[in-house]
Design a protein around this motif. Structure first.
Motif, PDB file in Angstrom:
ATOM      1  N   ARG A 181       0.804  -1.221   0.000  1.00  0.00           N
ATOM      2  CA  ARG A 181       0.000   0.000   0.000  1.00  0.00           C
ATOM      3  C   ARG A 181       0.838   1.274   0.000  1.00  0.00           C
ATOM      4  NH1 ARG A 181      -5.546  -0.412   3.329  1.00  0.00           N
ATOM      5  NH2 ARG A 181      -5.906   1.381   1.966  1.00  0.00           N
ATOM      6  N   SER A 298      -2.452   7.111  -0.254  1.00  0.00           N
ATOM      7  CA  SER A 298      -3.671   7.846  -0.599  1.00  0.00           C
ATOM      8  C   SER A 298      -4.378   7.221  -1.797  1.00  0.00           C
ATOM      9  CB  SER A 298      -3.328   9.310  -0.900  1.00  0.00           C
ATOM     10  OG  SER A 298      -4.477  10.036  -1.282  1.00  0.00           O
ATOM     11  N   ALA A 299      -3.591   6.822  -2.796  1.00  0.00           N
ATOM     12  CA  ALA A 299      -4.171   6.204  -3.993  1.00  0.00           C
ATOM     13  C   ALA A 299      -4.839   4.879  -3.659  1.00  0.00           C
ATOM     14  CB  ALA A 299      -3.081   5.997  -5.044  1.00  0.00           C
ATOM     15  N   SER A 300      -4.234   4.100  -2.739  1.00  0.00           N
ATOM     16  CA  SER A 300      -4.827   2.815  -2.373  1.00  0.00           C
ATOM     17  C   SER A 300      -6.134   3.015  -1.622  1.00  0.00           C
ATOM     18  CB  SER A 300      -3.843   1.989  -1.544  1.00  0.00           C
ATOM     19  OG  SER A 300      -3.648   2.548  -0.261  1.00  0.00           O
ATOM     20  N   TYR A 301      -6.196   4.059  -0.781  1.00  0.00           N
ATOM     21  CA  TYR A 301      -7.447   4.361  -0.090  1.00  0.00           C
ATOM     22  C   TYR A 301      -8.536   4.743  -1.090  1.00  0.00           C
ATOM     23  CZ  TYR A 301      -5.652   4.276   4.712  1.00  0.00           C
ATOM     24  OH  TYR A 301      -5.147   3.872   5.921  1.00  0.00           O
ATOM     25  N   GLU A 302      -8.176   5.591  -2.044  1.00  0.00           N
ATOM     26  CA  GLU A 302      -9.155   6.047  -3.038  1.00  0.00           C
ATOM     27  C   GLU A 302      -9.652   4.892  -3.894  1.00  0.00           C
ATOM     28  OE1 GLU A 302      -7.477   9.218  -5.279  1.00  0.00           O
ATOM     29  OE2 GLU A 302      -7.194  10.530  -3.532  1.00  0.00           O
ATOM     30  N   ALA A 303      -8.743   3.967  -4.229  1.00  0.00           N
ATOM     31  CA  ALA A 303      -9.125   2.836  -5.073  1.00  0.00           C
ATOM     32  C   ALA A 303     -10.132   1.925  -4.382  1.00  0.00           C
ATOM     33  CB  ALA A 303      -7.882   2.033  -5.453  1.00  0.00           C
ATOM     34  N   ALA A 305     -12.208   3.078  -1.803  1.00  0.00           N
ATOM     35  CA  ALA A 305     -13.209   3.873  -1.093  1.00  0.00           C
ATOM     36  C   ALA A 305     -14.630   3.440  -1.431  1.00  0.00           C
ATOM     37  CB  ALA A 305     -13.014   5.354  -1.403  1.00  0.00           C
ATOM     38  N   HIS A 306     -14.885   3.148  -2.705  1.00  0.00           N
ATOM     39  CA  HIS A 306     -16.255   2.805  -3.101  1.00  0.00           C
ATOM     40  C   HIS A 306     -16.740   1.497  -2.470  1.00  0.00           C
ATOM     41  CE1 HIS A 306     -13.878   0.308  -5.817  1.00  0.00           C
ATOM     42  NE2 HIS A 306     -14.967  -0.419  -6.044  1.00  0.00           N
ATOM     43  N   HIS A 308     -16.285   0.758   0.630  1.00  0.00           N
ATOM     44  CA  HIS A 308     -16.604   1.028   2.025  1.00  0.00           C
ATOM     45  C   HIS A 308     -17.756   2.010   2.180  1.00  0.00           C
ATOM     46  CE1 HIS A 308     -13.033  -1.182   3.189  1.00  0.00           C
ATOM     47  NE2 HIS A 308     -12.311  -0.447   2.369  1.00  0.00           N
ATOM     48  N   SER A 309     -18.258   2.543   1.077  1.00  0.00           N
ATOM     49  CA  SER A 309     -19.344   3.517   1.132  1.00  0.00           C
ATOM     50  C   SER A 309     -20.646   2.860   0.738  1.00  0.00           C
ATOM     51  CB  SER A 309     -19.062   4.690   0.169  1.00  0.00           C
ATOM     52  OG  SER A 309     -17.844   5.326   0.530  1.00  0.00           O
TER      53      SER A 309
END
Length: 313
Positions: A181, A298-303, A305-306, A308-309
């Protein structure tokens, strides 16, 4: 030689018994299983005898137990110390206590400190205290010079291979997931054949990590040796820094050797310590590579994110 001297002398180094003194009687059988493979055959005979017949052995002098097991008095005392008792007298007291517990019909222990009929609130409190002590012991004994060297090697690595079997493989996967990550190339290997075939490809500039509480797991040592022979920087995370794995490790990070028991064996206590070391390595690498690590994280979180929402209708 007097009886008192016979029961206290030892030709080897004394192992620490920990902040709480010798292990509780209920932990004896688990200690024998955990430490037995690292003992000499004569010491194993002594350990197996006391674990198998605590009442009978408690009635024996050091000379009597030596004769019963076909060993020497020095071997008996040395075995007692390896098991965590300052001398043979302390081991005899533990054996007597264990025998009395077995004869009384008291509630059996599921760990050294927890009985089968303990309320769950006590279980939670006792396990939390044990985990805290395990982490504190690991932190206190961690060689920060070795840690810094390992962090430097990981931060500059072209590729990182991590070897672990069983519970240690869970820790290996945790480390690899963290490193991926922040943009590093890392692989965790549980299959010993695949681990060796990958280790053959490692070179100078690569890092190989072996995670083994006992320090004697062949399926972990073999790929580390291959990586070492091919010029990779090697690291061992182990509870036994004097064990076989260390001879192929450029850097050794030592974990706490917490007390084991029937229901809570080394696989549980050692994993707590291993995870602390893994987190120290990860944070150290993230600090050294922050300019690259922060955007990658940050990029791994963004990838993800969908995932977890909640989905909108």
């Amino acid at each position: 030689m007097s009886s008192s001297l016979k029961e206290t002398f030892s030709s080897g180094p004394v192992r620490p018994t920990g902040p709480d003194g010798p292990p509780a009687p209920a932990a004896l059988a688990a200690k024998v299983r955990t430490l037995g493979p690292s003992m000499t055959r004569s010491m194993q005979r002594v350990a197996e005898a006391v674990a198998g017949d605590p009442a009978g052995c408690a009635a024996l002098t050091v000379t009597g137990l030596a004769e019963r097991t076909g060993t020497s008095e020095a071997t008996v005392v040395r075995t007692a110390r390896v098991l965590g008792y300052p001398g043979y007298r302390d081991l005899r007291l533990a054996l007597a206590g264990l025998a009395a517990q077995q004869q009384s019909g008291a509630a059996p222990a599921v760990t050294a400190d927890i009985a089968v009929d303990d309320p769950i609130s006590s279980v939670v409190a006792k396990l939390a205290q044990e985990e805290q002590q395990c982490l504190a012991d690991t932190a206190a004994g961690l060689d920060t010079t070795q840690l810094e060297s390992a962090v430097a090697a990981l931060a500059a690595a072209r590729r990182i291979d991590v070897y672990g079997i069983g519970a240690s493989n869970l820790v290996a996967q945790d480390l690899v997931q963290k490193l991926l990550r922040i943009g590093l190339i890392a692989h965790a290997h549980a299959d010993p054949h695949l681990a060796v075939t990958n280790a053959v490809q490692l070179r100078a500039g690569d890092v190989a990590i072996a995670i083994t509480h006992s320090g004697r797991t062949t399926d972990v040592i073999e790929p580390l040796r291959v990586a070492f022979d091919h010029g990779a920087t090697t690291l061992a995370i182990t509870g036994r820094p004097d064990a076989d794995v260390a001879q192929y490790a450029d850097h050794v990070l030592t974990t706490s050797t917490a007390r084991e028991s029937e229901l809570r064996p080394a696989a549980m206590s050692s994993r707590t310590s291993q995870l602390l070391v893994v987190d120290c390595l990860f944070i150290g690498v993230a600090q050294r590579t922050y300019d690259a690590a922060a955007p990658a994280l940050s990029a791994s979180y963004e990838a993800l994110a969908h995932r977890h929402s909640p989905k909108r209708q």
